[in-house]
Design an enzyme around this catalytic site. Structure first.
Site, PDB file in Angstrom:
ATOM      1  N   ARG A  35       0.885  -1.188   0.000  1.00  0.00           N
ATOM      2  CA  ARG A  35       0.000   0.000   0.000  1.00  0.00           C
ATOM      3  C   ARG A  35       0.907   1.218   0.000  1.00  0.00           C
ATOM      4  O   ARG A  35       1.676   1.427   0.951  1.00  0.00           O
ATOM      5  CB  ARG A  35      -0.900  -0.020   1.237  1.00  0.00           C
ATOM      6  CG  ARG A  35      -1.640   1.283   1.456  1.00  0.00           C
ATOM      7  CD  ARG A  35      -2.755   1.175   2.454  1.00  0.00           C
ATOM      8  NE  ARG A  35      -3.871   0.443   1.893  1.00  0.00           N
ATOM      9  CZ  ARG A  35      -5.101   0.416   2.432  1.00  0.00           C
ATOM     10  NH1 ARG A  35      -5.353   1.089   3.542  1.00  0.00           N
ATOM     11  NH2 ARG A  35      -6.070  -0.259   1.855  1.00  0.00           N
ATOM     12  N   HIS A  66      -7.196   0.821  -6.549  1.00  0.00           N
ATOM     13  CA  HIS A  66      -7.424  -0.091  -5.415  1.00  0.00           C
ATOM     14  C   HIS A  66      -8.038  -1.391  -5.978  1.00  0.00           C
ATOM     15  O   HIS A  66      -9.200  -1.707  -5.747  1.00  0.00           O
ATOM     16  CB  HIS A  66      -8.339   0.575  -4.385  1.00  0.00           C
ATOM     17  CG  HIS A  66      -8.301  -0.057  -3.029  1.00  0.00           C
ATOM     18  ND1 HIS A  66      -7.526  -1.155  -2.733  1.00  0.00           N
ATOM     19  CD2 HIS A  66      -8.957   0.253  -1.869  1.00  0.00           C
ATOM     20  CE1 HIS A  66      -7.702  -1.480  -1.461  1.00  0.00           C
ATOM     21  NE2 HIS A  66      -8.568  -0.651  -0.914  1.00  0.00           N
ATOM     22  N   GLN A  80      -9.795  -4.077  -3.783  1.00  0.00           N
ATOM     23  CA  GLN A  80     -11.141  -3.637  -3.395  1.00  0.00           C
ATOM     24  C   GLN A  80     -12.127  -3.948  -4.522  1.00  0.00           C
ATOM     25  O   GLN A  80     -13.226  -4.451  -4.290  1.00  0.00           O
ATOM     26  CB  GLN A  80     -11.118  -2.116  -3.105  1.00  0.00           C
ATOM     27  CG  GLN A  80     -12.444  -1.576  -2.644  1.00  0.00           C
ATOM     28  CD  GLN A  80     -12.870  -2.164  -1.301  1.00  0.00           C
ATOM     29  OE1 GLN A  80     -12.135  -2.102  -0.348  1.00  0.00           O
ATOM     30  NE2 GLN A  80     -14.053  -2.741  -1.244  1.00  0.00           N
ATOM     31  N   ASP A 106     -17.464   6.508  -1.470  1.00  0.00           N
ATOM     32  CA  ASP A 106     -16.228   6.380  -0.678  1.00  0.00           C
ATOM     33  C   ASP A 106     -16.014   7.726   0.017  1.00  0.00           C
ATOM     34  O   ASP A 106     -16.692   8.722  -0.295  1.00  0.00           O
ATOM     35  CB  ASP A 106     -15.056   6.026  -1.627  1.00  0.00           C
ATOM     36  CG  ASP A 106     -13.741   5.785  -0.880  1.00  0.00           C
ATOM     37  OD1 ASP A 106     -13.761   5.607   0.356  1.00  0.00           O
ATOM     38  OD2 ASP A 106     -12.683   5.786  -1.541  1.00  0.00           O
ATOM     39  N   CYS A 143     -16.442   1.131   0.346  1.00  0.00           N
ATOM     40  CA  CYS A 143     -15.257   0.297   0.599  1.00  0.00           C
ATOM     41  C   CYS A 143     -14.827   0.343   2.058  1.00  0.00           C
ATOM     42  O   CYS A 143     -14.100  -0.542   2.497  1.00  0.00           O
ATOM     43  CB  CYS A 143     -14.119   0.743  -0.313  1.00  0.00           C
ATOM     44  SG  CYS A 143     -13.618   2.445  -0.013  1.00  0.00           S
ATOM     45  N   ARG A 174     -13.358  -9.080   1.000  1.00  0.00           N
ATOM     46  CA  ARG A 174     -11.932  -8.823   0.756  1.00  0.00           C
ATOM     47  C   ARG A 174     -11.134 -10.091   1.040  1.00  0.00           C
ATOM     48  O   ARG A 174     -10.226 -10.461   0.304  1.00  0.00           O
ATOM     49  CB  ARG A 174     -11.421  -7.681   1.654  1.00  0.00           C
ATOM     50  CG  ARG A 174     -12.021  -6.301   1.367  1.00  0.00           C
ATOM     51  CD  ARG A 174     -11.521  -5.736   0.051  1.00  0.00           C
ATOM     52  NE  ARG A 174     -10.077  -5.660   0.000  1.00  0.00           N
ATOM     53  CZ  ARG A 174      -9.350  -4.662   0.484  1.00  0.00           C
ATOM     54  NH1 ARG A 174      -9.930  -3.613   1.023  1.00  0.00           N
ATOM     55  NH2 ARG A 174      -8.025  -4.662   0.396  1.00  0.00           N
TER      56      ARG A 174
HETATM   57  N1  NVA Z   1     -10.126   6.413  -1.168  1.00  0.00           N
HETATM   58  C1  NVA Z   1      -9.754   5.941   0.130  1.00  0.00           C
HETATM   59  C2  NVA Z   1      -9.915   4.477   0.224  1.00  0.00           C
HETATM   60  C3  NVA Z   1      -9.584   3.873   1.552  1.00  0.00           C
HETATM   61  C4  NVA Z   1      -9.728   2.392   1.579  1.00  0.00           C
HETATM   62  C5  NVA Z   1      -8.324   6.348   0.436  1.00  0.00           C
HETATM   63  O1  NVA Z   1      -7.463   6.256  -0.457  1.00  0.00           O
HETATM   64  O2  NVA Z   1      -8.061   6.799   1.555  1.00  0.00           O
HETATM   65  N1   CP Z   2     -11.227  -0.644   2.117  1.00  0.00           N
HETATM   66  C1   CP Z   2      -9.971  -0.685   2.594  1.00  0.00           C
HETATM   67  O1   CP Z   2      -8.995  -0.858   1.865  1.00  0.00           O
HETATM   68  O2   CP Z   2      -9.887  -0.489   3.947  1.00  0.00           O
HETATM   69  P1   CP Z   2      -8.565  -0.311   4.804  1.00  0.00           P
HETATM   70  O3   CP Z   2      -8.016   1.062   4.495  1.00  0.00           O
HETATM   71  O4   CP Z   2      -9.028  -0.440   6.216  1.00  0.00           O
HETATM   72  O5   CP Z   2      -7.583  -1.358   4.423  1.00  0.00           O
END
Ligand code: NVA
Ligand code: CP
Length: 301
Positions: free
Chosen positions: A101, A128, A131, A220, A260, A288
């Site tokens: 990540r 993502h 997801q 989201d 998500c 997931r």
């Molecule tokens: N769009 C959000 C998704 C988190 C799972 C982010 O990047 O923070």
């Molecule tokens: N949806 C998702 O990726 O959640 P987290 O940020 O908790 O991993």
């Protein structure tokens, strides 16, 4: 040859379909106790916080018989200036795959270029895809099909939206995205998806128009990780893009609501909708785990 999963494009439509079907089978308990990752270690590298991604990968790897190793850059020599390329070369000597990540999508690409093991995108500023696999599984599970459905994404055209665009093109569902001006999804990803899509991918302004007769309404957070400096501006611009019962009334009677997570309740989604009968958000979170197990079974050889 190693297989990466950096964007949804890394899987063909047939492979995506196979992963969804396998994930549904794993959820139903098929092959419980089968351990394809026995004796394997899988890395999990997090530049940003995570609840679902971290725990679902750790649990999934354990259930497949493997060992998950979670890391963050500040604990590694990366934090003292060792390059991503050298880190990729080194970790490839120990691990069978790595999920990452990252802030910049380019970091993942650099790592993947120098790694000799499969690299899985666990969220970057652009995509993502893990997801999206769980999203596809959740829609298939509840609606029985994907092809021809109308999915509405309402809010910020972010990483989750970008991966959903690729999912629409791969799996032939129609996607209508409503965002305020300046918050549209990535133009290149949108164009690439439209070039291959047999379904319609539309970007417009009016959330009611997007939600109109939708089978699925998805949202989201308005402020993604790393964008905290834009919080006030984004909250102001996105104020009219909340998923609430008034907006949901425009959709089909049996509409399902996806998010998500994590959610900012009272901002992009109300408690009433999130905890209401249309919401599938916690099934989506559970999925997931199953979708990623199916993905790892395919990638780790
Ligand atoms: N769009 C959000 C998704 C988190 C799972 C982010 O990047 O923070
Ligand atoms: N949806 C998702 O990726 O959640 P987290 O940020 O908790 O991993």
């Amino acid at each position: 040859m190693k297989r990466d999963f950096i964007t949804l494009w890394d899987l063909s439509a047939e492979e995506t379909d196979r992963i969804i079907a396998r994930a549904i089978g794993l959820k139903a308990g098929r092959d419980a106790g089968k351990c394809p990752l026995i004796g394997r270690s899988i890395g999990l590298l997090f530049e940003k916080p995570s609840t679902r991604t971290r725990v679902s990968f750790e649990v999934g790897i354990y259930q497949l018989g493997g060992q998950p190793i979670a890391m963050n850059p500040s604990e590694l020599q990366l934090g003292r200036g060792e390059t991503m390329a050298d880190t990729a070369r080194t970790l490839s000597r120990y691990l069978s795959a790595i999920m990452m990540r990252t802030h910049a999508h380019a970091t993942l690409e650099t790592f993947a270029t120098h790694a000799t093991i499969p690299v899985v995108n666990g969220l970057s500023d652009l995509h993502h895809p893990c997801q999206a696999l769980a999203d596809l599984m959740t829609i298939r599970e509840r609606k029985g099909i994907l092809k021809g459905l109308k999915v509405a994404f309402i809010g910020d055209g972010n990483n989750v939206c970008n991966s959903l665009i690729q999912a629409a093109a791969r799996m032939d569902f129609n996607l209508t995205i409503a965002t305020p001006e300046g918050f549209e999804p990535n133009a290149e990803i949108l164009q690439g998806a439209r070039e291959t899509a047999k379904s319609e991918i539309v970007v417009l302004r009016d959330p009611k128009e997007a939600a109109g007769l939708a089978d699925v309404v998805y949202t989201d957070v308005w402020v993604s990780m790393g964008q905290e400096d834009q919080t006030e501006k984004k909250k102001k611009k996105l104020r009219d893009y909340q998923i609430n019962s008034r907006l949901l009334a425009c959709a089909k009677k049996d509409v399902m609501v996806l998010h998500c997570l994590p959610a900012h309740r009272g901002e992009e989604i109300t408690d009433e909708v999130m905890d209401g009968p249309h919401s599938a958000v916690f099934d989506q979170a559970e999925n997931r785990l199953h979708a990623q197990k199916a993905l790892l079974e395919m990638l780790v050889r």
